[in-house]
Design a protein around this motif. Sequence first.
Motif, mmCIF file in Angstrom:
data_model
loop_
_atom_site.group_PDB
_atom_site.id
_atom_site.type_symbol
_atom_site.label_atom_id
_atom_site.label_comp_id
_atom_site.label_asym_id
_atom_site.label_seq_id
_atom_site.Cartn_x
_atom_site.Cartn_y
_atom_site.Cartn_z
ATOM 1 N N SER A 65 -19.017 23.623 93.364
ATOM 2 C CA SER A 65 -18.036 24.041 94.368
ATOM 3 C C SER A 65 -17.278 22.857 94.961
ATOM 4 O O SER A 65 -16.256 23.047 95.619
ATOM 5 C CB SER A 65 -18.718 24.823 95.493
ATOM 6 O OG SER A 65 -19.481 23.968 96.345
ATOM 7 N N TYR A 66 -17.739 21.643 94.734
ATOM 8 C CA TYR A 66 -17.022 20.482 95.257
ATOM 9 C C TYR A 66 -15.684 20.279 94.561
ATOM 10 O O TYR A 66 -14.775 19.672 95.109
ATOM 11 C CB TYR A 66 -17.857 19.204 95.095
ATOM 12 C CG TYR A 66 -19.170 19.213 95.819
ATOM 13 C CD1 TYR A 66 -19.298 19.799 97.072
ATOM 14 C CD2 TYR A 66 -20.308 18.632 95.263
ATOM 15 C CE1 TYR A 66 -20.504 19.808 97.744
ATOM 16 C CE2 TYR A 66 -21.517 18.623 95.932
ATOM 17 C CZ TYR A 66 -21.607 19.229 97.163
ATOM 18 O OH TYR A 66 -22.811 19.230 97.825
ATOM 19 N N SER B 41 -18.870 14.811 91.698
ATOM 20 C CA SER B 41 -17.937 14.865 92.826
ATOM 21 C C SER B 41 -17.225 13.541 93.105
ATOM 22 O O SER B 41 -16.215 13.516 93.813
ATOM 23 C CB SER B 41 -18.679 15.303 94.096
ATOM 24 O OG SER B 41 -19.734 14.405 94.397
ATOM 25 N N ASN C 113 -12.577 14.644 100.839
ATOM 26 C CA ASN C 113 -12.081 14.618 99.468
ATOM 27 C C ASN C 113 -10.877 13.680 99.439
ATOM 28 O O ASN C 113 -9.829 13.980 100.013
ATOM 29 C CB ASN C 113 -11.685 16.028 99.020
ATOM 30 C CG ASN C 113 -11.262 16.072 97.564
ATOM 31 O OD1 ASN C 113 -10.943 15.047 96.959
ATOM 32 N ND2 ASN C 113 -11.240 17.266 96.991
ATOM 33 N N PRO D 71 -12.241 21.355 93.501
ATOM 34 C CA PRO D 71 -11.295 22.383 93.970
ATOM 35 C C PRO D 71 -10.867 23.335 92.869
ATOM 36 O O PRO D 71 -10.417 22.917 91.803
ATOM 37 C CB PRO D 71 -10.100 21.548 94.466
ATOM 38 C CG PRO D 71 -10.691 20.226 94.824
ATOM 39 C CD PRO D 71 -11.784 19.996 93.811
ATOM 40 N N GLY D 72 -11.045 24.628 93.116
ATOM 41 C CA GLY D 72 -10.588 25.659 92.194
ATOM 42 C C GLY D 72 -11.344 25.760 90.895
ATOM 43 O O GLY D 72 -10.942 26.482 89.988
ATOM 44 N N LYS E 293 -18.123 23.986 103.049
ATOM 45 C CA LYS E 293 -17.616 25.135 103.808
ATOM 46 C C LYS E 293 -18.071 25.096 105.268
ATOM 47 O O LYS E 293 -17.358 25.557 106.156
ATOM 48 C CB LYS E 293 -18.067 26.439 103.151
ATOM 49 C CG LYS E 293 -17.416 26.698 101.801
ATOM 50 C CD LYS E 293 -17.837 28.049 101.246
ATOM 51 C CE LYS E 293 -17.144 28.336 99.908
ATOM 52 N NZ LYS E 293 -17.557 29.650 99.343
ATOM 53 N N LYS F 95 -15.014 18.605 85.947
ATOM 54 C CA LYS F 95 -14.989 20.061 86.036
ATOM 55 C C LYS F 95 -15.049 20.677 84.651
ATOM 56 O O LYS F 95 -14.811 20.013 83.639
ATOM 57 C CB LYS F 95 -13.722 20.525 86.759
ATOM 58 C CG LYS F 95 -12.416 20.142 86.087
ATOM 59 C CD LYS F 95 -11.234 20.631 86.910
ATOM 60 C CE LYS F 95 -9.910 20.258 86.265
ATOM 61 N NZ LYS F 95 -8.760 20.748 87.066
#
Length: 306
Positions: free
Chosen positions: A98-99, A230, A42, A101-102, A298, A49
Amino acid sequence: MECCRRIPSSPFGVVAISLLLVVLVSVPKADANMDPLIELDNHGGKMIKGKLDLSVVFYGQFGRIQKNRLRAFLKSLNQHGPAGSGSQVSSWWRMVSSYVPGAAEIKVKVVKQYVDRNNSLGKIMTRDFIKILVKNAVVGFPGAIPVIVGARDVTVEGLCMGKCAEHGDIDGIPYVIIGNPETECPGACAWPFRRADYGPAGAILKPPSGDVGADAMVVALASGLASVVSNPFHTGLYQLGEKSNMIEAATACPGMFGTGAAPGYSGKVAVDPHTGGAYNAVGFKGKKFLLPALWNPKTSSCWTVM
């Protein structure tokens, strides 16, 4: 999905590589997490998002099956089926979400779509023409991401050069563009529904819809969406490969669709007993799709929905 490399011409090299490929195909991995070709990083750039508004342009003449297939795939991204209904398209999309962040699952909505049946800019889609299509696609919807789909008789500049979907940004507008792999480098972009140009001759799968072009376009579109989310401005999740080619979330795991995938082997997938079509995910109104593997941040490995 990336086009395969040419096998070395030395007879000793060919024998050695052939033996290695036989071993890989004969003994597929049992672990669902497969090693990726490269580690992705990243780089801290902007990602998409929250929501993903799409403006879909069908450029050229399309059959009903192909348009409906792509529309059904997009509708499936946020549709969660009942427990026990099998692997779902929405599970694949949650991996893409999920790529960021948060961030929670990205909500996808097609806010605009139209068909340019007469190929108003010609049948060879150059960069200059793509710019016009991108600008037209966001008229009235300035925050939308254009998705341009070329018909089977349209040639798209930039495709077949090691990739089956292209994404970029024009004047700050991220976009995705795909062709029809039935005619646009089918030996690379229509696999596993067509024989690959290079490598071992693995089993050819029947497309879940019965239409090679429709299901190959779904694979290309899925890959393009994963990349534009992403890495919309080429500053997000990626790694540089040979000749500075950018490797991204889907292209890090080429040719993988199920557990145990190896060169010439798409991996363990399901087969519809009624149609014989191969699939690994179920979506809108029970429609079945074959979706590409993704890089799992992950586990730092390739992941498939099935």
